[in-house]
Structures are given as structure tokens and as C-alpha cells.
Design a protein around this motif. Structure first.
Motif, PDB file in Angstrom:
ATOM      1  N   ALA A 138      -9.926  13.227   3.702  1.00 22.19           N
ATOM      2  CA  ALA A 138      -9.319  13.889   2.540  1.00 22.19           C
ATOM      3  C   ALA A 138     -10.150  13.596   1.297  1.00 22.19           C
ATOM      4  CB  ALA A 138      -7.880  13.406   2.361  1.00 22.19           C
ATOM      5  N   ALA A 139     -11.467  13.449   1.492  1.00 19.90           N
ATOM      6  CA  ALA A 139     -12.374  13.080   0.407  1.00 19.90           C
ATOM      7  C   ALA A 139     -12.245  14.012  -0.791  1.00 19.90           C
ATOM      8  CB  ALA A 139     -13.816  13.061   0.913  1.00 19.90           C
ATOM      9  N   GLU A 140     -12.018  15.302  -0.506  1.00 20.19           N
ATOM     10  CA  GLU A 140     -11.992  16.307  -1.562  1.00 20.19           C
ATOM     11  C   GLU A 140     -10.573  16.696  -1.967  1.00 20.19           C
ATOM     12  OE1 GLU A 140     -16.020  18.194   0.485  1.00 20.19           O
ATOM     13  OE2 GLU A 140     -14.149  19.341   0.511  1.00 20.19           O
ATOM     14  N   ALA A 141      -9.587  15.983  -1.457  1.00 19.98           N
ATOM     15  CA  ALA A 141      -8.218  16.503  -1.493  1.00 19.98           C
ATOM     16  C   ALA A 141      -7.223  15.699  -2.321  1.00 19.98           C
ATOM     17  CB  ALA A 141      -7.703  16.634  -0.062  1.00 19.98           C
ATOM     18  N   LEU A 142      -7.669  14.838  -3.214  1.00 14.50           N
ATOM     19  CA  LEU A 142      -6.701  14.167  -4.074  1.00 14.50           C
ATOM     20  C   LEU A 142      -5.964  15.212  -4.909  1.00 14.50           C
ATOM     21  CD1 LEU A 142      -5.533  11.484  -5.154  1.00 14.50           C
ATOM     22  CD2 LEU A 142      -7.235  11.605  -6.983  1.00 14.50           C
ATOM     23  N   GLY A 143      -4.645  15.172  -4.856  1.00 16.03           N
ATOM     24  CA  GLY A 143      -3.839  16.141  -5.587  1.00 16.03           C
ATOM     25  C   GLY A 143      -3.442  17.349  -4.762  1.00 16.03           C
ATOM     26  N   SER A 144      -3.790  17.348  -3.465  1.00 13.99           N
ATOM     27  CA  SER A 144      -3.437  18.461  -2.579  1.00 13.99           C
ATOM     28  C   SER A 144      -2.327  18.048  -1.624  1.00 13.99           C
ATOM     29  CB  SER A 144      -4.656  18.913  -1.772  1.00 13.99           C
ATOM     30  OG  SER A 144      -5.628  19.484  -2.603  1.00 13.99           O
ATOM     31  N   PHE A 145      -1.369  18.960  -1.424  1.00 15.41           N
ATOM     32  CA  PHE A 145      -0.193  18.678  -0.605  1.00 15.41           C
ATOM     33  C   PHE A 145       0.022  19.791   0.416  1.00 15.41           C
ATOM     34  CE2 PHE A 145       0.312  16.462  -4.541  1.00 15.41           C
ATOM     35  CZ  PHE A 145       1.008  15.293  -4.251  1.00 15.41           C
ATOM     36  N   TYR A 146       0.577  19.412   1.549  1.00 13.64           N
ATOM     37  CA  TYR A 146       1.042  20.396   2.529  1.00 13.64           C
ATOM     38  C   TYR A 146       2.498  20.088   2.833  1.00 13.64           C
ATOM     39  CZ  TYR A 146       1.578  23.210   6.709  1.00 13.64           C
ATOM     40  OH  TYR A 146       2.027  24.128   7.624  1.00 13.64           O
ATOM     41  N   LYS A 147       3.365  21.072   2.610  1.00 12.21           N
ATOM     42  CA  LYS A 147       4.812  20.887   2.744  1.00 12.21           C
ATOM     43  C   LYS A 147       5.277  19.655   1.965  1.00 12.21           C
ATOM     44  CE  LYS A 147       5.356  23.372   7.101  1.00 12.21           C
ATOM     45  NZ  LYS A 147       5.830  23.340   8.511  1.00 12.21           N
ATOM     46  N   LYS A 148       4.749  19.540   0.762  1.00 13.36           N
ATOM     47  CA  LYS A 148       5.101  18.491  -0.213  1.00 13.36           C
ATOM     48  C   LYS A 148       4.687  17.089   0.224  1.00 13.36           C
ATOM     49  CE  LYS A 148       8.968  21.153  -2.113  1.00 13.36           C
ATOM     50  NZ  LYS A 148      10.411  21.168  -2.465  1.00 13.36           N
ATOM     51  N   LYS A 149       3.827  17.007   1.216  1.00 10.73           N
ATOM     52  CA  LYS A 149       3.317  15.718   1.696  1.00 10.73           C
ATOM     53  C   LYS A 149       1.825  15.660   1.385  1.00 10.73           C
ATOM     54  CE  LYS A 149       3.075  13.028   6.053  1.00 10.73           C
ATOM     55  NZ  LYS A 149       3.694  11.768   5.614  1.00 10.73           N
ATOM     56  N   HIS A 150       1.378  14.574   0.755  1.00 16.78           N
ATOM     57  CA  HIS A 150      -0.010  14.489   0.310  1.00 16.78           C
ATOM     58  C   HIS A 150      -0.969  14.413   1.494  1.00 16.78           C
ATOM     59  CE1 HIS A 150      -3.649  13.206  -1.790  1.00 16.78           C
ATOM     60  NE2 HIS A 150      -3.067  13.614  -2.900  1.00 16.78           N
ATOM     61  N   LEU A 151      -2.068  15.152   1.396  1.00 17.35           N
ATOM     62  CA  LEU A 151      -3.077  15.111   2.448  1.00 17.35           C
ATOM     63  C   LEU A 151      -3.670  13.706   2.543  1.00 17.35           C
ATOM     64  CD1 LEU A 151      -4.951  18.500   1.851  1.00 17.35           C
ATOM     65  CD2 LEU A 151      -2.893  18.035   3.194  1.00 17.35           C
ATOM     66  N   GLY A 152      -3.915  13.295   3.778  1.00 13.35           N
ATOM     67  CA  GLY A 152      -4.384  11.933   4.027  1.00 13.35           C
ATOM     68  C   GLY A 152      -3.278  11.024   4.504  1.00 13.35           C
ATOM     69  N   THR A 153      -2.027  11.512   4.464  1.00 10.87           N
ATOM     70  CA  THR A 153      -0.889  10.680   4.885  1.00 10.87           C
ATOM     71  C   THR A 153      -0.253  11.169   6.180  1.00 10.87           C
ATOM     72  OG1 THR A 153       0.708  11.939   3.547  1.00 10.87           O
ATOM     73  CG2 THR A 153      -0.380  10.065   2.483  1.00 10.87           C
ATOM     74  N   PHE A 154      -0.880  12.124   6.843  1.00  9.92           N
ATOM     75  CA  PHE A 154      -0.342  12.654   8.093  1.00  9.92           C
ATOM     76  C   PHE A 154      -0.818  11.855   9.305  1.00  9.92           C
ATOM     77  CE2 PHE A 154       0.140  16.166   5.206  1.00  9.92           C
ATOM     78  CZ  PHE A 154       1.256  16.861   5.652  1.00  9.92           C
ATOM     79  N   GLY A 155      -2.065  11.416   9.287  1.00 11.39           N
ATOM     80  CA  GLY A 155      -2.660  10.732  10.421  1.00 11.39           C
ATOM     81  C   GLY A 155      -2.449   9.235  10.382  1.00 11.39           C
ATOM     82  N   ASP A 156      -3.249   8.522  11.182  1.00  9.44           N
ATOM     83  CA  ASP A 156      -3.178   7.059  11.177  1.00  9.44           C
ATOM     84  C   ASP A 156      -3.672   6.500   9.858  1.00  9.44           C
ATOM     85  OD1 ASP A 156      -2.482   6.273  14.102  1.00  9.44           O
ATOM     86  OD2 ASP A 156      -4.014   7.819  14.317  1.00  9.44           O
ATOM     87  N   VAL A 157      -4.662   7.167   9.280  1.00  6.34           N
ATOM     88  CA  VAL A 157      -5.262   6.712   8.034  1.00  6.34           C
ATOM     89  C   VAL A 157      -5.917   7.913   7.358  1.00  6.34           C
ATOM     90  CG1 VAL A 157      -7.449   6.098   9.148  1.00  6.34           C
ATOM     91  CG2 VAL A 157      -6.807   4.936   7.058  1.00  6.34           C
ATOM     92  N   GLY A 158      -5.998   7.867   6.030  1.00  5.21           N
ATOM     93  CA  GLY A 158      -6.656   8.930   5.271  1.00  5.21           C
ATOM     94  C   GLY A 158      -7.681   8.341   4.324  1.00  5.21           C
ATOM     95  N   CYS A 159      -8.722   9.122   4.035  1.00  2.00           N
ATOM     96  CA  CYS A 159      -9.825   8.633   3.203  1.00  2.00           C
ATOM     97  C   CYS A 159     -10.084   9.586   2.039  1.00  2.00           C
ATOM     98  CB  CYS A 159     -11.096   8.505   4.045  1.00  2.00           C
ATOM     99  SG  CYS A 159     -10.915   7.384   5.454  1.00  2.00           S
ATOM    100  N   LEU A 160     -10.086   9.037   0.834  1.00  2.00           N
ATOM    101  CA  LEU A 160     -10.338   9.796  -0.396  1.00  2.00           C
ATOM    102  C   LEU A 160     -11.697   9.409  -0.963  1.00  2.00           C
ATOM    103  CD1 LEU A 160      -6.878   9.131  -2.134  1.00  2.00           C
ATOM    104  CD2 LEU A 160      -7.491  11.109  -0.723  1.00  2.00           C
TER     105      LEU A 160
END
Length: 391
Positions: free
Chosen positions: A189-211
Motif C-alpha cells: 500500500a506504498a501509494e495508498a495512504l488515505g485510500s479506503f475500500y468499504k471504509k477500511k483503510h488499504l493495508g489493513t486487509f492482509g497479514d501486514v500492510g506497507c506504506l
């Protein structure tokens, strides 16, 4: 509608942002950056110790609603250490889109693991889930709980979905595929700070997310990244590895395994904290810029401007032109004309599977990724194009 030409496209871009020079994406400093940086210097805490690192982690954690956040030196090392902490080992395979920034794939290689390239689709630039599931059904078998590549004999251990240009990929379908084939999910989610899917922030769906907070991202720390996760044990492991695997002691230097000096310096975190305080202003500016581009470019036949998918709230990090299939021949003409006018647009990345270090890597049919490469152009997207810099 007007028929497309390279000159018309570039003139339309100029209507929105004016004559060049315009870089693709530049940082904007209009808050307390100078004050916070001076404070780190005055306190003599500019390296990996200092209050701003903890404050910045707390802000990102609260904003993304992740339970844990660990600040690191850059997004590439965030992916590397996440894969390592999740147990990816040498010669194991990691499924990764051929359409991504090279750092995503290099992080896999640093481990001695094998990148296995998978396809993307132009609807959201993310992994083509239907195509991937059919592919994995054909080439894999299970040995106990391990997913084995029947072609290479290697374990397929993880998948790295990428949220390209800040837009969400089909992350819920990817999670389903990962569960079916017992794969670890490390979200790029390097490019995705401030992006959400179904009101859930990208990077929080998997085991770990990277910004990432590189200088070209929506907010910057100069160089830096953040690992977010909801798994306490994994967060503890990542924090330990990124701080040289040092055990707590009042004076002794005791390290219980090979660690890494990947902790974000206080100086960088101070910059990031000041940037984050303007985050909502930046996001609104990005959306306004999209609307201005859309109103102009929507009048040209043969081209469209990427819009966020249904149920998504994108940060619109990079505005993206998509040429109709029969107009892809115009891509390089538009790029040449825009650069001539000092509007520094760019094509999407060359497919990583075509680069010299990765030509022999395993890959599925990549027709979708090739289509994206042939038909897309990123155009200047800085929030400063909307917001007047004041400091």
C-alpha cells in the motif's frame, strides 16, 4: 466530443494546470515542518531515538485503524522485513504483480525467495483474481498445508497485492484466494495512504500492510515507510528485527538474532508528522484536481481519466489517462508532446518480468498487464497544483 490527438490532450492538461514546467508529483510544505525539524535539532535527537517517531506511528495507527504501526526507513524495506517476519524463506515463491514498482519485487529477491509474476487488469490496475485462481488451480498441489508449485517443486508462500496509484485492487477476492491456497498476504500500500475500500483503510486487509513516505508520495518523510498490522506477535517481531534485534538492558548491547538498522530516524518522522497534519487538505486537493481534469478530458473521444472503483475512496495519488484500445498508438506521441511542453508525464512501469534481472522468473500469461502498459499515462498530480504554497 472532439477526436483525440496528442496535441489536444496536452492542451487540455494545460487548461487545468497551466504551462510547464510541471513535475509528475512534488511534495508540498505548508505546515509545521520547519518548526518540528528545528525542534529535533535543538533536542539533539535526529536519529532513531526521539519522540517524533512514536508520535508519527501513533498518528498512522489511529488513522488507518491498524492495531500496530512500525516506522521504517523506506517502503521497500517495509515489504522485505514484513515478508521475512511472516516466515518467507530462501527459494520459496512469492506471487507478485508484474505491473508494479521494482522495489516490490526486489524486496522478495533480498530474501533469496523467488518472485512469481502474476497478471493485472485494467479496471483497477490490480491483480486479475479470476485469472489467478484458475492459474493456481492448474499449477499447484498441496503437501500437508503447503502450496507446492508443480512446475518448480517450490513452496508458494505468499502473495503481495499492490494498490496501484493509490486505488484499491480487488483485495477481498485476493484474501479469499490466499486462504484457499494458504498464502501469507503482504499488502503493498506504498501509494495508498488515505485510500479506503468499504471504509477500511488499504493495508489493513492482509497479514501486514506497507506504506511509503518517499518524496513523491501524498505525504513525505523524505525517505521512510510504515508497516501496519493487527497481529501483536507479528508487530513485536517486526519491531525487534528493525531495531537491530537488540534486547532491552540499561547498558549492555545484547542482540539475540541478526537484526536490521531499519528504524525511521526522528528527523524524518518530524517531517512526516507535520505533513500528516495537512493530510485532509491534501486529499481534498487531490480530489479537486481529479474533477478539474475530468471536466476537460471527458470531452475528448478515445481517452478516459481513471475513476475510483465502486465502494472505494481513493487518495487519487496519481491521475491516470487510459487510452482506448484502438488509440494506444498515441501513447508515446502524447508523452513526447507533453515533455516538449515541460509537462513531465510518464508511462506506467515497464513490466518487471521484462527487466534483465527477472526475465527468467516464473510467470503466468501477462496479457492484462501488457495492456495496461500500452494504454496508460500518468499526468502531473501534485496537490500544489490546487493549493498555493505558503511556506
Amino acid at each position: 466530443m472532439k477526436s483525440i490527438s496528442a496535441n489536444l490532450v496536452v492542451r487540455s492538461i494545460q487548461k487545468v494546470i497551466g504551462k510547464g514546467p510541471h513535475q509528475l508529483h512534488q511534495p508540498l510544505f505548508l505546515g509545521k515542518e520547519a518548526s518540528y525539524l528545528k525542534n529535533t535539532i535543538d533536542q539533539n535527537f535526529v536519529s532513531t531515538a526521539g519522540e517524533y517517531v512514536n508520535k508519527f506511528e501513533k498518528k498512522i495507527k489511529e488513522y488507518t485503524k491498524a492495531k500496530f504501526a512500525v516506522a521504517v526507513v523506506n517502503g521497500t524495506q517495509a515489504i522485505y522485513i514484513s515478508l521475512k517476519a511472516c516466515g518467507v524463506k530462501k527459494n520459496e515463491e512469492v506471487l507478485v504483480p508484474a505491473l508494479t514498482f521494482v522495489g516490490t519485487v526486489n524486496a522478495v529477491s533480498y530474501l533469496g525467495a523467488k518472485p512469481h509474476f502474476i497478471d493485472s487488469k485494467i479496471e483497477n490496475f490490480g491483480i486479475d483474481c479470476l485469472k489467478l485462481e484458475n492459474y493456481l488451480n492448474k499449477i499447484t498441489r498441496f503437501k500437508g498445508d503447503k502450496c507446492i508449485n508443480k512446475v518448480t517443486g517450490n513452496v508458494i508462500k505468499a502473495i503481495v497485492p499492490v494498490h496501484v496509484f493509490g486505488h484499491p485492487c480487488n483485495i477481498q477476492d485476493i484474501i479469499k484466494i490466499a486462504k484457499k491456497f494458504n498464502l501469507i498476504v503482504v499488502e503493498d500500500a506504498a501509494e495508498a495512504l488515505g485510500s479506503f475500500y468499504k471504509k477500511k483503510h488499504l493495508g489493513t486487509f492482509g497479514d501486514v500492510g506497507c506504506l511509503s513516505f518517499n518524496g513523491n508520495k501524498i505525504i513525505t518523510t523524505g525517505g521512510g515507510g510504515m508497516i501496519i498490522t493487527n497481529k501483536k506477535g507479528l508487530a513485536r517481531k517486526i519491531k525487534h528485527l528493525t531495531t537491530t534485534a537488540k534486547l532491552k538492558h540499561k547498558w549492555e548491547y545484547v542482540h539475540d538474532e541478526i537484526g536490521y538498522n531499519f528504524r525511521m530516524p526522528n528527523l524524518n518522522a518530524a517531517l512526516g508528522l507535520a505533513q500528516f497534519e495537512k493530510m485532509q487538505i491534501f486529499l481534498k486537493a487531490k480530489r479537486r484536481l481529479f474533477k478539474k481534469y475530468y471536466n476537460v478530458l471527458n470531452k475528448i473521444k478515445g481517452i478516459s481519466l481513471y475513476r475510483e472503483p465502486k465502494n472505494a475512496n481513493s487518495n487519487y495519488w496519481l491521475q491516470t489517462l487510459i487510452l482506448d484500445k484502438n488509440k494506444s498508438i498515441l501513447k508515446n506521441k502524447i508523452l513526447k508532446e507533453s515533455h516538449k511542453k515541460l509537462i513531465f508525464s510518464r508511462p506506467v512501469w515497464k513490466l518487471i518480468s521484462d527487466l534483465k534481472p527477472y526475465k527468467k522468473s516464473q510467470k503466468m500469461n501477462l496479457s492484462g498487464a501488457k495492456e495496461i502498459y500500452n494504454r496508460t499515462i500518468n499526468i502531473p498530480s501534485s496537490q500544489s497544483l490546487i493549493l498555493k504554497q505558503t511556506s
